[in-house]
Each structure stands twice: as C-alpha cells, then as structure tokens.
Design a protein around this motif. Structure first.
Motif, short mmCIF file in Angstrom:
data_model
loop_
_atom_site.label_atom_id
_atom_site.label_comp_id
_atom_site.label_asym_id
_atom_site.label_seq_id
_atom_site.Cartn_x
_atom_site.Cartn_y
_atom_site.Cartn_z
N ALA A 79 15.49 10.03 10.36
CA ALA A 79 14.50 10.34 11.40
C ALA A 79 13.06 10.35 10.89
CB ALA A 79 14.84 11.66 12.09
N PRO A 80 12.75 10.94 9.73
CA PRO A 80 11.36 10.89 9.26
C PRO A 80 10.84 9.46 9.04
CG PRO A 80 12.58 12.55 8.06
CD PRO A 80 13.58 11.78 8.86
N LYS A 81 11.70 8.57 8.57
CA LYS A 81 11.28 7.18 8.36
C LYS A 81 11.05 6.48 9.69
CE LYS A 81 11.47 7.17 3.90
NZ LYS A 81 10.28 7.03 3.07
N LEU A 82 11.93 6.71 10.65
CA LEU A 82 11.76 6.08 11.97
C LEU A 82 10.51 6.61 12.66
CD1 LEU A 82 15.43 5.97 13.31
CD2 LEU A 82 14.04 4.07 12.44
N LEU A 83 10.24 7.89 12.51
CA LEU A 83 9.02 8.47 13.09
C LEU A 83 7.77 7.88 12.43
CD1 LEU A 83 7.86 10.43 15.15
CD2 LEU A 83 8.05 12.23 13.43
N ALA A 84 7.80 7.76 11.11
CA ALA A 84 6.66 7.15 10.40
C ALA A 84 6.48 5.70 10.84
CB ALA A 84 6.89 7.22 8.89
N LEU B 86 0.84 -1.18 0.00
CA LEU B 86 0.00 0.00 0.00
C LEU B 86 0.89 1.25 0.00
CD1 LEU B 86 -2.48 -1.18 2.79
CD2 LEU B 86 -2.83 -1.29 0.30
N VAL B 87 0.35 2.37 -0.42
CA VAL B 87 1.11 3.62 -0.47
C VAL B 87 1.69 3.94 0.91
CG1 VAL B 87 0.93 6.11 -0.84
CG2 VAL B 87 -0.17 4.53 -2.43
N GLU B 88 0.88 3.78 1.95
CA GLU B 88 1.38 4.10 3.30
C GLU B 88 2.46 3.13 3.75
OE1 GLU B 88 -2.75 2.16 3.83
OE2 GLU B 88 -1.91 3.72 2.57
N GLU B 89 2.47 1.91 3.22
CA GLU B 89 3.53 0.95 3.53
C GLU B 89 4.81 1.32 2.80
OE1 GLU B 89 0.90 -3.06 4.43
OE2 GLU B 89 1.35 -2.56 2.34
N ARG B 90 4.69 1.79 1.56
CA ARG B 90 5.86 2.22 0.79
C ARG B 90 6.58 3.36 1.49
NH1 ARG B 90 5.08 2.02 -5.61
NH2 ARG B 90 4.17 -0.05 -5.78
N ARG B 91 5.83 4.22 2.13
CA ARG B 91 6.42 5.40 2.81
C ARG B 91 7.30 5.01 3.99
NH1 ARG B 91 0.83 8.25 2.52
NH2 ARG B 91 0.95 9.14 0.45
N LEU B 92 7.19 3.79 4.48
CA LEU B 92 8.01 3.34 5.59
C LEU B 92 9.42 2.98 5.15
CD1 LEU B 92 5.42 0.96 7.32
CD2 LEU B 92 5.92 3.35 7.90
N LEU B 93 9.59 2.70 3.87
CA LEU B 93 10.86 2.22 3.33
C LEU B 93 11.72 3.36 2.81
CD1 LEU B 93 9.24 -0.65 1.29
CD2 LEU B 93 10.81 -0.99 3.21
#
Length: 193
Positions: free
Chosen positions: A166-171, A24-31
């Motif tokens: 940091a943005p990825k870890l926060l997400a 999902l789009v929100e899952e892609r944003r984690l990577l």
C-alpha cells in the motif's frame, strides 16, 4: 521556428531515442527494493536503472536484487503520458511473466486483491512442487504501471500483501512526472530557462 522544429526532429532520429540515467531518489522510492523486505531478513543489495524512451514518451524504472542465493526481487515501474499506455504495459508484463514461468516449474495461484489504490491489480502466489516460493504482482495506477516478482519471501494471504504494498501504491498514485519528450525538447530548444 521551422528550423528549430526540423532540428528537433533530426536530433530525435539521429541522437537515439533511449537514454539510460541514474534514477532520482524520489523515483527509487516508487520501487520495491531489498530494503522493503528487511523485516524478512532479505539482503538489500541490488541495482537501480532508469531508461527514458523519448519516442514512446516513457520512463522505465527498475530494481533487481543482487548477491543472494535465496532471495530474488525484480521490481519495475513505468511512467507514461496516458493511462491506456500503462494498461497495455501491464497486460504485456502479465503475459510475458506468465509465459516466462511456464518452463520453470513454477505454478501461479491467483490471490484476489481488494485494493482501491490501483485500477487493475493482480497478485499471484508462485509455488514449486506444491510449496510456496514467491509472488508475482502487477498494478496500474492512472498513467503508471508497477510490476514485481520475488522469490525467497512470499505472501500467502492477499490482505497481508496489500498492507505491505500500500505505501508504494500510494506513492505511485501521488507521484507526478514530466513528459520526457517535452522536457527534452524544452531543454534542446532553450525554453523554460
């Protein structure tokens, strides 16, 4: 009810325990992806994958760069029902990556991280013939683990990488996921519809 439960168990054993889906789009944003490295002129092409393992109740997301002879990135995030599962995965990834790098001529140099966004995090500078070539990173955030290895771009200072990641870890910290086994069982048995 017993019959439904029996059907669920049979379906799990016969229907396979692993399923590949588009993330999902929100899952892609984690990577981490090539887009995250655009400031370094890295190409953004690559392939996303999502594997759902029902028996382990886990979701594995990944991005691997493609089409570049100077830049390589592999980024993975694993989502589990328990923090202990994420921690075990993190240790396994660390061991596996270190073992895999042994014959490559790459040497790992620890860069101490100070991040408060992850329970366990490690950053290593990868060098070849004494020259930096990339980084290896892993972290656990609650019941989630993150792993990344990249070459062609590198961070020699831990604080620069901390600001970058940091943005990825926060997400990852804020992301809530459903237990895949319970979701599948609910769909199969018609609950929640």
């Amino acid at each position: 009810m017993f019959r439904s439960l029996l059907m669920l168990l049979v379906a799990l054993s016969l229907g396979g325990c692993i399923e590949s889906e588009a993330p999902l789009v929100e899952e892609r944003r984690l990577l981490l992806s090539g887009e995250d490295f655009s400031a370094y002129d890295a190409p953004d092409g690559g392939r996303y994958e999502k594997l759902v393992t029902y028996a382990a109740r886990s979701i594995d997301l990944s991005f691997e760069s493609e089409g570049s002879d100077w830049f390589y990135l592999y980024s993975g995030v694993s989502l589990y029902p328990r923090a202990s599962d994420a921690l075990m995965t993190s240790y396994a990834e660390t061991f596996g990556a270190s073992f895999g790098l042994r014959g490559s001529g790459l040497v790992e140099q620890e860069l101490p991280l100070q991040t408060k966004l992850a329970a366990r995090a490690s950053l290593k500078l990868l060098t070849q013939d004494g020259e930096p070539v990339g980084n290896l990173f892993y972290a656990t955030v609650g019941n989630k683990s993150m792993f990344a290895i990249f070459t062609g771009v590198y961070f020699e200072r831990a604080e620069d990488f901390e600001a970058f990641v940091a943005p990825k870890l926060l997400a990852l910290r804020q992301y809530e996921h459903d237990d895949p086994l319970l979701t599948w069982a609910g769909r199969t048995l018609g609950f929640g519809e």
